[in-house]
Enzyme design. Structure first.
Site, PDB file in Angstrom:
ATOM      1  N   ASN A 162      37.198  -4.394  44.677  1.00 46.32           N
ATOM      2  CA  ASN A 162      36.293  -3.804  43.695  1.00 46.32           C
ATOM      3  C   ASN A 162      36.954  -2.742  42.822  1.00 46.32           C
ATOM      4  O   ASN A 162      36.276  -1.968  42.148  1.00 46.32           O
ATOM      5  CB  ASN A 162      35.081  -3.196  44.399  1.00 46.32           C
ATOM      6  CG  ASN A 162      34.351  -4.214  45.254  1.00 46.32           C
ATOM      7  OD1 ASN A 162      34.229  -4.062  46.464  1.00 46.32           O
ATOM      8  ND2 ASN A 162      33.892  -5.303  44.629  1.00 46.32           N
ATOM      9  N   VAL A 169      37.142   1.501  38.811  1.00 47.94           N
ATOM     10  CA  VAL A 169      36.237   1.161  39.906  1.00 47.94           C
ATOM     11  C   VAL A 169      35.047   0.379  39.357  1.00 47.94           C
ATOM     12  O   VAL A 169      34.452   0.757  38.342  1.00 47.94           O
ATOM     13  CB  VAL A 169      35.749   2.429  40.627  1.00 47.94           C
ATOM     14  CG1 VAL A 169      34.754   2.077  41.733  1.00 47.94           C
ATOM     15  CG2 VAL A 169      36.934   3.199  41.206  1.00 47.94           C
ATOM     16  N   CYS A 170      34.689  -0.697  40.033  1.00 49.85           N
ATOM     17  CA  CYS A 170      33.560  -1.529  39.611  1.00 49.85           C
ATOM     18  C   CYS A 170      32.582  -1.661  40.774  1.00 49.85           C
ATOM     19  O   CYS A 170      32.745  -2.521  41.650  1.00 49.85           O
ATOM     20  CB  CYS A 170      34.062  -2.906  39.166  1.00 49.85           C
ATOM     21  SG  CYS A 170      32.745  -4.024  38.620  1.00 49.85           S
ATOM     22  N   ILE A 171      31.579  -0.784  40.780  1.00 50.32           N
ATOM     23  CA  ILE A 171      30.508  -0.864  41.768  1.00 50.32           C
ATOM     24  C   ILE A 171      29.179  -0.674  41.038  1.00 50.32           C
ATOM     25  O   ILE A 171      29.128  -0.121  39.940  1.00 50.32           O
ATOM     26  CB  ILE A 171      30.659   0.191  42.889  1.00 50.32           C
ATOM     27  CG1 ILE A 171      30.792   1.599  42.301  1.00 50.32           C
ATOM     28  CG2 ILE A 171      31.840  -0.133  43.772  1.00 50.32           C
ATOM     29  CD1 ILE A 171      30.856   2.682  43.360  1.00 50.32           C
TER      30      ILE A 171
END
Length: 250
Positions: A162, A169-171
């Site tokens: 992720n 950051v990809c959340i």
């Protein structure tokens, strides 16, 4: 009757003198400065009003509601309140972190003069492949925070499904608020103005402990995590952990 009239005149003049002291007319500034000079009086005078209590000039783009080119005290309070509102999200976040520190990370401003850029140090959570790592990241807040989420970027190299290869950051919690056009996320899973630096960091630490392979930012890492978690994926993460320990305080 005469005594009552004199009293009214005295009170009116005292009120006018107080107003002139607090909100001086621009034409009287020079005279007032000369009168307040310690060399112009043989006897001590009462101290002048502190500059912090004097109204400040109205900004050129906003007319002064009090007239005379100066802001009344009540308007100053509103302006200070506006500044507090603009800075409030960051100030409250910093105060909350100082008051109730959360285990697993530390955070602070990169530059004391820039409230919109933070640096965080994240300790790899125990009982995970990232245990022992000290990962440095930057949080960049938008001008309209907390209505929109900050961006988070790892500065320390990290191998994770992720986190893309550039460190971004990809959340869900950092995705723009509202409906997901692809239908993968519910609105309540995305950014909400109630979120803070603390909730972001808790989500990131949870992400390290439990990657989401269904919506990866790093496809290669996600593939290795699914197919060879204890092999190539574990070796790459271990290399990142060792490197993070060597460069943590550079």
């Amino acid at each position: 009757m005469r005594a009552g009239c004199c009293l009214r005149v005295f009170l009116r003049r005292r009120k006018e003198a107080e107003e002139e002291r607090l909100f001086p007319h621009p034409r009287n500034e020079a005279l007032r400065a000369q009168a307040d000079s310690p060399h112009s009086h043989p006897f001590p005078r009462e101290p002048a009003v502190p500059s912090s209590r004097l109204p400040s000039p109205a900004p050129p783009h906003l007319p002064c509601p009090g007239g005379g080119g100066r802001w009344p005290l009540c308007c100053q309070e509103k302006r200070r309140g506006l500044r507090r509102h603009r800075r409030g999200g960051h100030d409250r976040a910093a105060a909350e972190l100082n008051k109730n520190p959360v285990e697993g990370f530390s955070a602070g401003l990169i530059d004391d003069n820039d409230l919109y850029r933070w640096e965080v140090l994240i300790i790899g959570p125990p009982d995970t492949l990232y245990e022992g790592g000290v990962f440095k990241a930057h949080l960049t807040f938008p001008k309209d925070y907390p209505l929109r989420p900050p961006k988070m970027k790892f500065i320390t190299e990290i191998w994770h499904p992720n986190v893309d290869k550039n460190g971004d950051v990809c959340i869900s919690i950092l995705h723009e608020p509202g409906e997901d056009k692809y239908g993968y996320e519910k609105p309540e899973e995305r950014w909400l103005p109630i979120h803070t630096v603390e909730t972001i960091m808790i989500s990131v630490i949870s992400m390290l402990a439990d990657p989401n392979g269904d919506s990866p930012a790093n496809v290669d890492a996600a593939k290795e995590w699914r197919e060879d978690r204890n092999g190539e994926f574990k070796r790459k993460v271990a290399r990142c952990v060792r490197k993070s320990q060597e460069t943590a305080f550079e």
